[in-house]
Design a protein around this motif. Structure first.
Motif, PDB file in Angstrom:
ATOM      1  N   LEU A  60       0.831  -1.211   0.000  1.00  0.00           N
ATOM      2  CA  LEU A  60       0.000   0.000   0.000  1.00  0.00           C
ATOM      3  C   LEU A  60       0.863   1.258   0.000  1.00  0.00           C
ATOM      4  O   LEU A  60       0.606   2.207  -0.753  1.00  0.00           O
ATOM      5  N   GLU A  61       1.877   1.266   0.858  1.00  0.00           N
ATOM      6  CA  GLU A  61       2.777   2.422   0.919  1.00  0.00           C
ATOM      7  C   GLU A  61       3.455   2.649  -0.427  1.00  0.00           C
ATOM      8  O   GLU A  61       3.588   3.790  -0.886  1.00  0.00           O
ATOM      9  N   ALA A  62       3.888   1.556  -1.048  1.00  0.00           N
ATOM     10  CA  ALA A  62       4.578   1.664  -2.338  1.00  0.00           C
ATOM     11  C   ALA A  62       3.636   2.183  -3.418  1.00  0.00           C
ATOM     12  O   ALA A  62       4.013   3.026  -4.238  1.00  0.00           O
ATOM     13  N   LEU A  63       2.397   1.695  -3.422  1.00  0.00           N
ATOM     14  CA  LEU A  63       1.418   2.153  -4.414  1.00  0.00           C
ATOM     15  C   LEU A  63       1.119   3.642  -4.238  1.00  0.00           C
ATOM     16  O   LEU A  63       0.954   4.374  -5.220  1.00  0.00           O
ATOM     17  N   ARG A  64       1.060   4.084  -2.992  1.00  0.00           N
ATOM     18  CA  ARG A  64       0.806   5.512  -2.750  1.00  0.00           C
ATOM     19  C   ARG A  64       1.950   6.363  -3.298  1.00  0.00           C
ATOM     20  O   ARG A  64       1.722   7.445  -3.848  1.00  0.00           O
TER      21      ARG A  64
END
Length: 407
Positions: free
Chosen positions: A337-341
């Motif tokens: 999730l952090e990477a996608l953000r």
């Protein structure tokens, strides 16, 4: 200290705030904390951490597999290798794990089979035989063993004790500096559970006017975190770790069931027990212990339960998640999730982060996961309704907000 004059340093040394080399002594640390409280007009939140027996054994297993790797580079601490290390050894070497295995079997098979399960413990020689006794069909016994190890690894990563990384196309596990400290403690003082309330018995002192209740104190003594009326070396170490680690959200299926039954206020531990059958009391107790360690709830001395800000966000984000899902949110999924953000674009009105398909490869690189694990975590995120095909939805953003609240 460099800005101080020699005379000022002498005064601090005379008051036992610093030593002759300028290092801050315990009294000096307390003075600094008192100054921080006076200046900021706030007290530290009460934080905790929980280490179960299986978690501790897995820390040891990761270390041992890496040692084996030195002589055989093909051996790496993957989940499969850790399953092999832990479950194929004689059960007599892991008697302290029987309670943990038993609870996991009760969850699946029901407490009505408790006597049958305990009888089986005395008959089998390895955990492999134990699980084969109850999961013979379709190779489910290995899947169940794998799931138990993976869930514990998720918990360890959520507490920043291990970190999964891609190596040679595989997901392998490394001990963090905090994991090394916990393992060192287990080596010195023996494998044992570190309950959340035992650590909380120490960190509760960070509140303005508070002290642990008798049960917390008793468990802290049993876990060797308190002795002689004060925190031991181990107790201070776990209390420090509780504040130093970077937490990643994680919740299991049963923990989510318990969390869904806790309103924001006006609830006590006994009220949670009443939401389940009497036979599930032990499971509920463990779930509450883990929810508190994760930072989702705060159990007060009178056993009242308060949802934390992070807990409210997690509960809201997972309100539409099917309760039958094994791990509705995992620390690896949060890393994704952090990477996608980072590679996406925030649309505030829509409360979404849109991610171009071409950017998923970059997100995988940022996450540090291998392709297979990255895809599996995407499945988890979609099944939990946290992301769509090419976007992080509002629920996913709530998880990321909870991540910020936890740290």
């Amino acid at each position: 200290l460099e800005a101080l004059t020699d005379e000022e340093k002498e005064v601090l040394m005379a008051l036992a705030y610093i030593d002759g080399e300028g290092n801050i002594l315990p009294a000096g640390e307390h003075l600094l904390e008192a100054y921080r409280i006076w200046k900021e007009r706030s007290f530290k939140p009460v934080k905790s951490i929980n280490v179960e027996i299986l978690d501790a054994e897995l820390l040891k297993a990761i270390r041992e597999v890496w040692k084996h790797h030195e002589s055989d580079p093909s051996v790496l601490p993957t989940v499969d290798e850790l399953v092999h290390y832990l479950f194929y050894k004689p059960l007599k070497d892991y008697r302290h794990l029987i309670q943990h295995y038993g609870r996991r079997l009760y969850q699946d098979l029901g407490y009505q089979k408790k006597e049958e399960i305990m009888k089986k413990f005395s008959e089998v020689k390895t955990a492999e035989e134990l699980f084969k006794s109850f999961y013979e069909k379709g190779n489910r016994w290995y899947e169940k063993m794998y799931d138990i190890v993976q869930e514990s690894l998720y918990t360890l990563e959520s507490f920043n004790l291990v970190r999964a990384e891609e190596r040679e196309g595989k997901k392998v596990h490394y001990l963090t500096e905090f994991g090394e400290k916990v393992l060192e403690d287990m080596d010195r003082r023996g494998m044992r559970e570190i309950p959340a309330v035992a650590v909380k018995a120490i960190t509760i002192a960070n509140k303005e006017f508070a002290s642990p209740n008798v049960d917390w104190y008793r468990k802290a003594v049993e876990a060797q975190l308190v002795g002689g009326g004060e925190a031991t070396e181990a107790g201070r170490m776990y209390a420090q770790i509780a504040y130093q680690i970077r937490r990643l959200p994680h919740i299991t299926r049963f923990e989510l069931q318990v969390l869904h039954r806790i309103p924001e206020k006006g609830f006590f531990v006994k009220d949670v027990y009443e939401q389940f059958e009497e036979t599930w009391k032990e499971e509920v107790e463990y779930a509450l212990n883990k929810l508190e360690a994760r930072g989702y709830i705060d159990i007060l001395q009178n056993e009242a339960i308060v949802l934390t800000e992070a807990g409210k966000l997690i509960k809201r984000a997972l309100s539409g998640t099917p309760e039958g899902f094994a791990n509705p949110i995992t620390p690896l999924a949060v890393r994704v999730l952090e990477a996608l953000r980072k590679v996406g674009t925030l649309y505030e009105k829509e409360k979404k982060v849109r991610v171009l398909p071409k950017n998923f490869a970059e997100a995988m690189r940022i996450s540090g996961l291998d392709p297979d694990s990255f895809e599996k975590e995407l499945v988890v995120l979609r099944a939990s309704n946290l992301i769509g095909k090419n976007s992080i939805n509002e629920a996913g953003l709530l998880i990321l907000e909870a991540l910020e609240k936890l740290n």
